[in-house]
Design an enzyme around this catalytic site. Structure first.
Site, short mmCIF file in Angstrom:
data_model
loop_
_atom_site.label_atom_id
_atom_site.label_comp_id
_atom_site.label_asym_id
_atom_site.label_seq_id
_atom_site.Cartn_x
_atom_site.Cartn_y
_atom_site.Cartn_z
CB SER A 1 -0.85 -0.02 1.27
OG SER A 1 -1.39 1.25 1.52
CE1 TYR B 1 -3.90 -2.90 5.72
CE2 TYR B 1 -3.57 -0.55 5.31
CZ TYR B 1 -3.77 -1.84 4.84
OH TYR B 1 -3.82 -2.07 3.48
CE LYS C 1 -1.49 -4.62 3.59
NZ LYS C 1 -1.73 -5.86 2.88
P1 NAD Z 1 -10.92 -7.37 1.47
O1 NAD Z 1 -11.10 -7.37 2.94
O2 NAD Z 1 -12.11 -7.18 0.62
O3 NAD Z 1 -10.18 -8.73 1.03
C1 NAD Z 1 -9.27 -9.42 1.86
C2 NAD Z 1 -9.73 -10.86 1.90
O4 NAD Z 1 -8.83 -11.61 2.71
C3 NAD Z 1 -11.13 -11.03 2.50
O5 NAD Z 1 -11.91 -11.82 1.62
C4 NAD Z 1 -10.88 -11.76 3.83
O6 NAD Z 1 -11.95 -12.62 4.16
C5 NAD Z 1 -9.59 -12.50 3.52
N1 NAD Z 1 -8.76 -12.82 4.68
C6 NAD Z 1 -8.36 -11.98 5.67
N2 NAD Z 1 -7.57 -12.61 6.54
C7 NAD Z 1 -7.45 -13.90 6.10
C8 NAD Z 1 -6.76 -15.03 6.57
N3 NAD Z 1 -6.04 -15.00 7.69
N4 NAD Z 1 -6.87 -16.19 5.87
C9 NAD Z 1 -7.60 -16.25 4.74
N5 NAD Z 1 -8.28 -15.20 4.24
C10 NAD Z 1 -8.20 -14.03 4.91
O7 NAD Z 1 -9.80 -6.28 1.15
P2 NAD Z 1 -9.31 -5.69 -0.26
O8 NAD Z 1 -9.70 -4.27 -0.33
O9 NAD Z 1 -9.69 -6.60 -1.37
O10 NAD Z 1 -7.74 -5.73 -0.02
C11 NAD Z 1 -6.94 -6.81 -0.46
C12 NAD Z 1 -5.51 -6.57 -0.01
O11 NAD Z 1 -5.05 -5.32 -0.55
C13 NAD Z 1 -5.34 -6.46 1.51
O12 NAD Z 1 -4.13 -7.08 1.87
C14 NAD Z 1 -5.26 -4.97 1.75
O13 NAD Z 1 -4.50 -4.65 2.89
C15 NAD Z 1 -4.53 -4.50 0.48
N6 NAD Z 1 -4.79 -3.08 0.16
C16 NAD Z 1 -6.10 -2.67 0.06
C17 NAD Z 1 -6.35 -1.33 -0.20
C18 NAD Z 1 -7.78 -0.83 -0.28
O14 NAD Z 1 -7.98 0.39 -0.12
N7 NAD Z 1 -8.78 -1.66 -0.53
C19 NAD Z 1 -5.29 -0.43 -0.37
C20 NAD Z 1 -3.98 -0.90 -0.28
C21 NAD Z 1 -3.75 -2.25 -0.01
#
Ligand code: NAD
Ligand code: UDP
Length: 346
Positions: free
Chosen positions: A128, A153, A157
């Site tokens: 991120s 958080y 990362k």
């Molecule tokens: P999201 O919560 O929709 O998806 C994450 C998924 O991981 C979920 O389906 C959740 O059920 C699953 N999960 C969490 N912990 C788990 C575990 N221990 N075992 C198995 N499954 C698990 O989030 P997203 O927005 O799709 O983000 C995906 C990734 O991108 C994350 O790592 C997030 O930190 C990163 N990210 C997101 C953003 C954003 O703004 N959406 C920005 C930068 C980085």
């Protein structure tokens, strides 16, 4: 005929994961999703299957569970892993930091152990822009020194980036992409898959969309005294389908590229909170009531990417503009007012 490359997608039922699984299936990959559904529903994957005309394999499991992970790797050879699984709510990470370090950092560690045990060394990781902290200058290039993320958080990362860098330095077989996302928004143009936040959304666009849909009363604009053109925070919003496509480009690049590659995935354009509000009103035809509120603690004024390295090295560039981001968000929101729980999208 050679079998299709098989990609393991952790967190593939989530927001960015589901859009990426769709792009992978449409590009001819076989996909297994491992997700514990802690922040998602497997309905997203049923919708992905409808759109792609074929299904990903789904294993409901936690990436911290060594046995479950090993079983997935043992069943069928995996070519590469795209690792989305993680918790992402900034405020919650301040309240329960250990849960975040356990899920995100320990989860990644367990995943890497299982990968190495089964001879899989290609990994694309969801990082991120938060690792830049409060950037000294914008646009932010990958060479800019890392900052101090303002919450657990963000620190999780940063720790994972360091963990993966150490791992790749210790063993030349590893090929790792650290993808630093800016602000993912939007939904698939079909209106079938999109972002389905639990409870009250933390992020700007899902909040605006729920105000427009009548679920929330008004938007609070957190701060209008930032050193930005209109005083509100500026971010680099990127369409989730562009972001998903970036993962495919990273996978391709890793085939010929050992070690760790770091790429910003953003558009290179910054929009303010008021820009977003107006663009959403134009796309939805709705008026979005708002009130001015104090700054949110930990927020920065301005954050947008220099995405030129991804264009040069991955051949990737975001192509969807603000209007598509807004129209696609509104289509998803208006057809699925309660996300995947009940909808009129079918
Ligand atoms: P999201 O919560 O929709 O998806 C994450 C998924 O991981 C979920 O389906 C959740 O059920 C699953 N999960 C969490 N912990 C788990 C575990 N221990 N075992 C198995 N499954 C698990 O989030 P997203 O927005 O799709 O983000 C995906 C990734 O991108 C994350 O790592 C997030 O930190 C990163 N990210 C997101 C953003 C954003 O703004 N959406 C920005 C930068 C980085
Ligand atoms: N924001 C806001 N009201 C909200 C949510 C967000 O004014 O209800 C502002 C926030 O202060 C920031 C921008 O919108 O300037 C984007 O916030 P978001 O949480 O979506 O992304 P992040 O700050 O994590 O980049």
């Amino acid at each position: 005929m050679l079998p299709s490359p098989h990609i393991l997608v952790t967190g593939g039922a989530g927001y960015i994961g589901s859009h990426t699984v769709l792009v992978l299936l449409q590009s001819g990959f076989d996909v297994t999703v491992i997700d514990n559904l802690s922040n998602s529903s497997d309905e997203s994957l049923s919708r992905v299957a409808r759109l792609a005309g074929k299904s990903p394999r789904f294993v409901k499991a936690d990436i911290r569970e060594r046995g479950q992970l090993s079983a997935v790797f043992a069943e069928r050879p995996v070519s590469a892993v795209i690792h989305f699984a993680g918790l992402k709510a900034v405020g919650e990470s301040v309240r329960v930091p250990l849960r975040y370090y356990d899920n995100n950092v320990v989860g990644t560690l367990r995943l890497c152990e299982a990968m190495a045990e089964h001879g899989v060394f290609t990994l694309v990781f969801s990082s991120s822009a938060t690792v830049y902290g409060d950037p000294a200058t914008v646009p932010i290039s990958e060479d800019q020194p890392l900052g101090t993320p303002t919450n657990p958080y963000g620190r999780s990362k940063l720790m994972i980036e360091q963990l993966l860098t150490d791992l790749a330095a210790s063993d030349a077989r590893w090929k790792v992409a650290l993808l630093r996302y800016f602000n993912p928004v939007g939904a698939h143009e079909s209106g079938l898959i999109g972002e389905d936040p639990n409870g009250i959304p933390n992020n700007l666009l899902p909040y605006i969309a729920q105000v427009a849909g009548g679920k929330l009363r008004e938007l609070s604009v957190w701060g209008n005294d930032y050193p930005t053109p209109d005083g509100t925070g500026v971010r680099d919003y990127i369409h989730v389908v562009d972001l998903a496509e970036g993962h495919l480009c990273a996978l391709n690049a890793l085939q010929t590229r050992p070690g760790v590659g770091i790429w910003n995935l953003g558009t290179g354009r910054g929009y303010s909170v008021f820009d977003m509000l107006q663009a959403f009103e134009a796309a939805s035809g709705k008026t979005i009531p708002y009130r001015l509120a104090p700054r949110r603690s930990g927020d920065i004024a301005m954050c947008f990417a220099d995405p030129s390295r991804a264009e040069r090295e991955l051949g990737w560039r975001a192509s969807r503009g603000l209007q598509a981001m807004m129209e696609d968000t509104w289509r998803w929101q208006s057809r699925n007012p309660n996300g995947y729980r009940s909808s009129t999208a079918g």
